[in-house]
Design a protein around this motif. Structure first.
Motif, short mmCIF file in Angstrom:
data_model
loop_
_atom_site.label_atom_id
_atom_site.label_comp_id
_atom_site.label_asym_id
_atom_site.label_seq_id
_atom_site.Cartn_x
_atom_site.Cartn_y
_atom_site.Cartn_z
N ARG A 123 0.82 -1.22 0.00
CA ARG A 123 0.00 0.00 0.00
C ARG A 123 0.85 1.27 0.00
NH1 ARG A 123 -3.41 -2.61 4.21
NH2 ARG A 123 -5.04 -3.78 3.10
N LYS A 124 2.15 1.09 -0.05
CA LYS A 124 3.03 2.26 -0.12
C LYS A 124 2.75 2.99 -1.43
CE LYS A 124 6.68 0.10 2.66
NZ LYS A 124 8.05 -0.45 2.66
N PRO A 125 2.64 4.31 -1.39
CA PRO A 125 2.22 5.07 -2.59
C PRO A 125 3.02 4.77 -3.84
CG PRO A 125 2.19 6.49 -0.67
CD PRO A 125 2.78 5.18 -0.22
N LYS A 126 4.34 4.65 -3.72
CA LYS A 126 5.16 4.40 -4.91
C LYS A 126 4.86 3.04 -5.52
CE LYS A 126 9.14 7.41 -3.99
NZ LYS A 126 10.61 7.47 -3.79
N ILE A 127 4.62 2.04 -4.67
CA ILE A 127 4.32 0.70 -5.18
C ILE A 127 2.95 0.68 -5.85
CG2 ILE A 127 3.88 -1.69 -4.50
CD1 ILE A 127 6.02 -1.39 -2.35
N VAL A 128 1.96 1.30 -5.20
CA VAL A 128 0.61 1.36 -5.78
C VAL A 128 0.65 2.05 -7.13
CG1 VAL A 128 -1.70 2.32 -5.52
CG2 VAL A 128 -0.55 1.27 -3.55
N GLU A 129 1.39 3.15 -7.21
CA GLU A 129 1.47 3.92 -8.45
C GLU A 129 2.13 3.10 -9.55
OE1 GLU A 129 0.72 7.10 -10.95
OE2 GLU A 129 -0.04 6.62 -8.95
N ARG A 130 3.15 2.32 -9.18
CA ARG A 130 3.85 1.49 -10.18
C ARG A 130 2.92 0.41 -10.73
NH1 ARG A 130 8.20 -2.83 -9.87
NH2 ARG A 130 9.27 -2.66 -11.87
N ILE A 131 2.16 -0.22 -9.83
CA ILE A 131 1.21 -1.24 -10.28
C ILE A 131 0.17 -0.63 -11.22
CG2 ILE A 131 -0.60 -2.84 -9.55
CD1 ILE A 131 1.00 -3.28 -6.95
N LYS A 132 -0.38 0.51 -10.82
CA LYS A 132 -1.41 1.15 -11.64
C LYS A 132 -0.87 1.56 -13.01
CE LYS A 132 -4.43 2.90 -7.98
NZ LYS A 132 -4.98 4.11 -7.31
N LYS A 133 0.34 2.06 -13.05
CA LYS A 133 0.92 2.46 -14.33
C LYS A 133 1.13 1.25 -15.23
CE LYS A 133 3.21 6.84 -13.24
NZ LYS A 133 4.50 7.55 -13.09
N TYR A 134 1.53 0.13 -14.64
CA TYR A 134 1.72 -1.06 -15.45
C TYR A 134 0.39 -1.52 -16.04
CZ TYR A 134 3.57 -5.46 -17.16
OH TYR A 134 3.94 -6.49 -17.98
N PHE A 135 -0.67 -1.44 -15.25
CA PHE A 135 -1.98 -1.84 -15.75
C PHE A 135 -2.47 -0.91 -16.86
CE2 PHE A 135 -2.19 -4.87 -12.37
CZ PHE A 135 -3.11 -5.82 -12.81
N ASP A 136 -1.94 0.31 -16.90
CA ASP A 136 -2.33 1.24 -17.96
C ASP A 136 -1.93 0.74 -19.35
OD1 ASP A 136 -3.58 3.03 -16.31
OD2 ASP A 136 -1.88 4.41 -16.16
N ILE A 137 -0.92 -0.14 -19.41
CA ILE A 137 -0.47 -0.65 -20.72
C ILE A 137 -1.05 -2.03 -21.03
CG2 ILE A 137 1.66 0.69 -20.62
CD1 ILE A 137 3.17 -1.91 -20.00
N LEU A 138 -1.86 -2.57 -20.12
CA LEU A 138 -2.43 -3.89 -20.32
C LEU A 138 -3.86 -3.80 -20.85
CD1 LEU A 138 -1.30 -5.69 -17.03
CD2 LEU A 138 -0.15 -5.71 -19.25
N GLY A 139 -4.29 -4.83 -21.50
CA GLY A 139 -5.69 -4.94 -21.88
C GLY A 139 -6.36 -5.98 -21.00
N GLY A 140 -7.33 -5.56 -20.21
CA GLY A 140 -8.01 -6.48 -19.30
C GLY A 140 -9.14 -7.23 -19.98
N PRO A 141 -9.93 -7.97 -19.21
CA PRO A 141 -11.06 -8.71 -19.78
C PRO A 141 -12.13 -7.77 -20.31
CG PRO A 141 -10.56 -9.40 -17.51
CD PRO A 141 -9.80 -8.16 -17.76
N ALA A 142 -13.01 -8.29 -21.15
CA ALA A 142 -14.11 -7.50 -21.69
C ALA A 142 -14.91 -6.87 -20.55
CB ALA A 142 -15.02 -8.38 -22.55
N THR A 143 -15.36 -5.64 -20.75
CA THR A 143 -16.06 -4.91 -19.70
C THR A 143 -17.32 -5.65 -19.25
OG1 THR A 143 -15.25 -2.86 -20.69
CG2 THR A 143 -17.00 -2.65 -19.07
N PHE A 144 -18.06 -6.24 -20.18
CA PHE A 144 -19.31 -6.91 -19.77
C PHE A 144 -19.03 -8.18 -18.95
CE2 PHE A 144 -18.46 -8.68 -24.02
CZ PHE A 144 -18.62 -10.04 -23.82
N ILE A 145 -17.88 -8.83 -19.20
CA ILE A 145 -17.51 -9.98 -18.36
C ILE A 145 -17.20 -9.50 -16.94
CG2 ILE A 145 -15.80 -11.79 -17.97
CD1 ILE A 145 -17.59 -12.55 -20.21
N GLN A 146 -16.46 -8.40 -16.84
CA GLN A 146 -16.17 -7.85 -15.52
C GLN A 146 -17.46 -7.48 -14.78
OE1 GLN A 146 -13.00 -4.95 -15.03
NE2 GLN A 146 -12.26 -5.32 -17.10
#
Length: 421
Positions: free
Chosen positions: A276-299
């Motif tokens: 939950r340290k801010p730098k770690i959370v920010e790094r995870i979120k930035k990495y997810f910015d370049i990923l494509g997740g599951p279809a929105t309707f499945i989520q």
């Protein structure tokens, strides 16, 4: 894994099997095996017990709750756009609540990140931990995607053995010896793929204590979570999150029998708050910015799926897996060249050892599997693919008649290739 070894096997299409750890994939080997099958020549339908996809067999199907939830999400016309890169808020919250049922603390939606299946969760976890000179401890036998992802991330792989005579428990002495100041994590897969084992509370506690002493994280691959049908219940590694930080990886794929929906999660089961340290959370979120997740309707369907699925559906799946596992174990005992050291207690697969010495013209596990595919249209996964030469992984998530027929053909194959005394 037979690291650095290249084994050439000419299949029906003259394919090359490269058994180098960093290039081997289950789908790659199964594709070559499929090319070697000639159903017309053998006049036998294909029976594949090589892939952990139970949807290939009619006795395994998802619950109507899941199907209706997806239909409702589509028909609502609310989920045709992009989702937040870390996942829909309601989906993250529902998964946090679902996982918290089995933990001594409550997760929040901030602990959960939605991935495209568990495979993407594996890649995220290794990407987050990679740094120059780092190494990671992986189980042998194991799931080869970890080696492949590690290679792309320049993570050095060090293998610890699973102890076949102790129910495939982690060799904690080996973990202790392998780890150094550059070790970032160890991986456990529970319930086990490829071994079908289920770890006890006591063994998981010892894993947590060892990881704490070594100051490393535990990546807990729980894609087969709750699929336990032996004496030991499934215990999530996150139970020990107060002892050692745990990254929990999972998905809907296996428990809900929907691997093609590609709905997974990467979860920081870490009540002490390291992630939950801010730098770690920010790094995870930035990495997810370049990923494509599951279809929105499945989520969007996930909250209803997790909240409304009835226990009777899960019990039926467990019953079917236990029945299939028993058939697998019993029929293996009738084939002299295959030895199963322990019955499966969970997941959908089991490891069995080949006794090559009783076979006349079979050189190793890959040769065995290619010839079996060609002659009998039966597919097992060579153990080399998961780190154990001259073993095979058998996926038993199949209907009983198909299992019976597959082992009948395998016994005939043995009889034709048995060494003459």
């Amino acid at each position: 894994m037979e690291n650095g070894t290249h084994v050439n096997h000419q299949g029906g299409g003259g394919g090359l099997v490269d058994t180098t750890a960093t290039t081997i994939t289950i789908k790659g080997i199964l594709s070559l095996l499929l090319q070697n099958v000639d159903e017309d020549e053998s006049n036998k339908r294909l029976i594949s017990l090589g892939m952990g996809d139970p949807t290939a067999f009619s006795c395994f199907h998802t619950t109507h709750v899941a199907q209706e939830a997806v239909v409702d999400a589509i028909q609502s016309d609310k989920f045709n756009g992009y989702a937040p890169t870390v996942g829909l808020p309601q989906t993250r919250r529902a998964i946090a609540e679902y996982l918290s049922r089995d933990l001594p603390y409550n997760l929040t939606s901030d602990d959960v990140f939605i991935t495209s299946g568990c495979t993407q969760a594996i890649d995220v976890s290794l990407a987050m931990l990679a740094r120059p000179g780092a190494n990671i401890l992986l189980p042998r036998p194991g799931f080869p995607i970890y080696e492949l992802c590690s290679a792309f991330r320049n993570l050095e792989v060090r293998h610890f053995d699973l102890l076949q005579d102790c129910g495939w428990e982690v060799d904690l002495d080996a973990v202790d010896a392998l780890a150094d100041q550059n070790t970032v994590a160890m991986v456990i897969i529970n319930p086990g793929n490829p071994c079908g084992n289920v770890y006890s509370y006591h063994h998981l506690e010892k894993i947590a204590e060892t990881a704490k002493k070594l100051r490393i994280l535990v990546i807990a691959d729980e894609v087969y979570g709750h699929l336990a049908f032996g004496e030991k219940p499934f215990v999530p590694m996150g139970v020990f999150g107060s002892t050692v930080p745990v990254l929990t990886l999972g998905s809907l794929s296996k428990r809900w029998i929907v691997p093609g929906w590609r709905l997974g999660w990467f979860v920081t089961t870490d009540p002490c708050g390291m992630f939950r340290k801010p730098k770690i959370v920010e790094r995870i979120k930035k990495y997810f910015d370049i990923l494509g997740g599951p279809a929105t309707f499945i989520q969007a369907a996930v909250p209803s799926i997790l909240q409304k699925t009835e226990e009777v559906f899960f019990k039926k799946t467990i019953y079917l897996l236990k029945q299939s596992s028993d058939i697998c174990s019993d029929r293996i005992n009738d084939i002299p060249c295959i030895i199963c050291p322990s019955k499966a207690e969970g997941s959908m697969a089991v490891m069995a050892k080949l006794d090559i010495s009783v076979l006349e013209d079979i050189s190793d596990d890959i040769d065995f599997c290619f010839k079996l595919a060609k002659e009998e249209s039966v597919i097992f996964l060579p153990g080399t693919a998961v780190g154990l030469k001259n073993w095979i992984r058998i996926t038993f998530a199949a209907d009983p008649p198909s299992l019976e027929e597959a082992f009948r053909r395998t016994k005939s194959f043995y009889q034709r290739h048995a060494r003459k005394s």
